[in-house]
Design a protein around this motif. Structure first.
Motif, short mmCIF file in Angstrom:
data_model
loop_
_atom_site.label_atom_id
_atom_site.label_comp_id
_atom_site.label_asym_id
_atom_site.label_seq_id
_atom_site.Cartn_x
_atom_site.Cartn_y
_atom_site.Cartn_z
N ALA A 10 2.17 -43.22 -21.07
CA ALA A 10 2.85 -43.56 -19.81
C ALA A 10 2.05 -44.61 -19.05
CB ALA A 10 3.05 -42.31 -18.96
N LEU A 61 10.77 -34.95 -24.09
CA LEU A 61 9.79 -34.60 -23.05
C LEU A 61 9.51 -33.12 -23.28
CD1 LEU A 61 11.36 -36.32 -19.91
CD2 LEU A 61 9.56 -37.21 -21.41
N ASP A 85 11.21 -41.96 -23.80
CA ASP A 85 10.76 -41.20 -24.96
C ASP A 85 11.95 -40.33 -25.35
OD1 ASP A 85 9.32 -39.94 -26.94
OD2 ASP A 85 7.76 -39.16 -25.61
N VAL A 137 10.25 -45.71 -16.47
CA VAL A 137 9.47 -45.27 -17.62
C VAL A 137 9.54 -43.74 -17.68
CG1 VAL A 137 7.15 -45.11 -18.63
CG2 VAL A 137 7.92 -47.26 -17.58
N VAL A 138 10.07 -43.23 -18.80
CA VAL A 138 10.21 -41.79 -19.02
C VAL A 138 9.35 -41.44 -20.22
CG1 VAL A 138 11.79 -39.91 -19.53
CG2 VAL A 138 12.53 -41.78 -18.03
N GLU A 139 8.20 -40.83 -19.95
CA GLU A 139 7.21 -40.53 -20.99
C GLU A 139 6.33 -39.40 -20.52
OE1 GLU A 139 5.09 -40.04 -23.94
OE2 GLU A 139 6.29 -41.85 -24.26
N ASP A 140 6.13 -38.37 -21.37
CA ASP A 140 5.32 -37.23 -20.96
C ASP A 140 3.88 -37.27 -21.44
OD1 ASP A 140 6.07 -36.77 -23.60
OD2 ASP A 140 6.46 -34.64 -23.32
N GLU A 192 3.21 -48.38 -18.16
CA GLU A 192 3.18 -48.85 -16.77
C GLU A 192 2.38 -50.14 -16.67
OE1 GLU A 192 2.43 -46.98 -12.38
OE2 GLU A 192 1.15 -46.25 -14.01
N GLY A 204 8.38 -44.35 -11.78
CA GLY A 204 7.73 -43.32 -12.56
C GLY A 204 6.27 -43.69 -12.74
N PRO A 205 5.74 -43.43 -13.89
CA PRO A 205 6.35 -42.80 -15.05
C PRO A 205 6.80 -41.37 -14.76
CG PRO A 205 4.20 -43.72 -15.62
CD PRO A 205 4.35 -43.79 -14.14
N CYS A 206 7.95 -41.02 -15.32
CA CYS A 206 8.50 -39.67 -15.19
C CYS A 206 8.12 -38.88 -16.43
CB CYS A 206 10.02 -39.73 -15.06
SG CYS A 206 10.59 -40.62 -13.61
N GLY A 207 7.42 -37.78 -16.23
CA GLY A 207 6.95 -36.98 -17.34
C GLY A 207 7.72 -35.70 -17.56
#
Length: 136
Positions: A26, A68, A65, A18-21, A30, A42-45
């Protein structure tokens, strides 16, 4: 294999990046994936954490997303394409032309969406991929 288990856990054991800032989005993503049995990476922000995960993690799927902060996730998309990992975008923005050209027809799901719709899209993307799907 993607499929519904007796308790409704469609993605049991599959690793989803999951890539979301946006923190609340996020956390919602998740929760949606954990509820259906997935293991969330993640989530990777930030772009940096997303690139490391996209390069090094064993993944079955990614949800990106488009932006970011001020950076796009184009380099993350490139790594996923190189590794043959299916993904889709979940964003309130449109895909920039250059990313669209390189995305191999990736799905863009518009925010906001219900958790079951996001999970449904994940299952569709996994089923459409030519990559065999099995838990890591």
């Amino acid at each position: 294999m993607v499929g519904k288990s007796d308790d409704g856990r469609f993605l049991e054991g599959l690793r989803v990046l999951v890539v979301e800032d946006e923190v609340w989005i996020a956390l919602d993503l998740e929760a949606a994936f954990v509820d259906v049995g997935a293991q969330v990476v993640g989530p990777c922000g930030t772009l940096e954490t997303a690139l490391v995960a996209a390069k090094n993690e064993a993944l079955a799927l990614a949800v990106l997303d488009i932006r970011l902060g001020t950076a796009t996730t184009e380099r993350v998309m490139d790594l996923l394409n190189e590794r043959g990992i299916p993904f889709f975008f979940y964003s309130g923005q449109t895909l920039p032309d250059e990313m669209r050209k390189k995305s191999n027809g990736a799905v863009v799901m518009v925010k906001p969406a219900m958790q079951q719709d996001i999970v449904g899209k994940a299952v569709e993307v996994l089923m459409a991929s030519s990559m065999p799907i099995s838990p890591s």
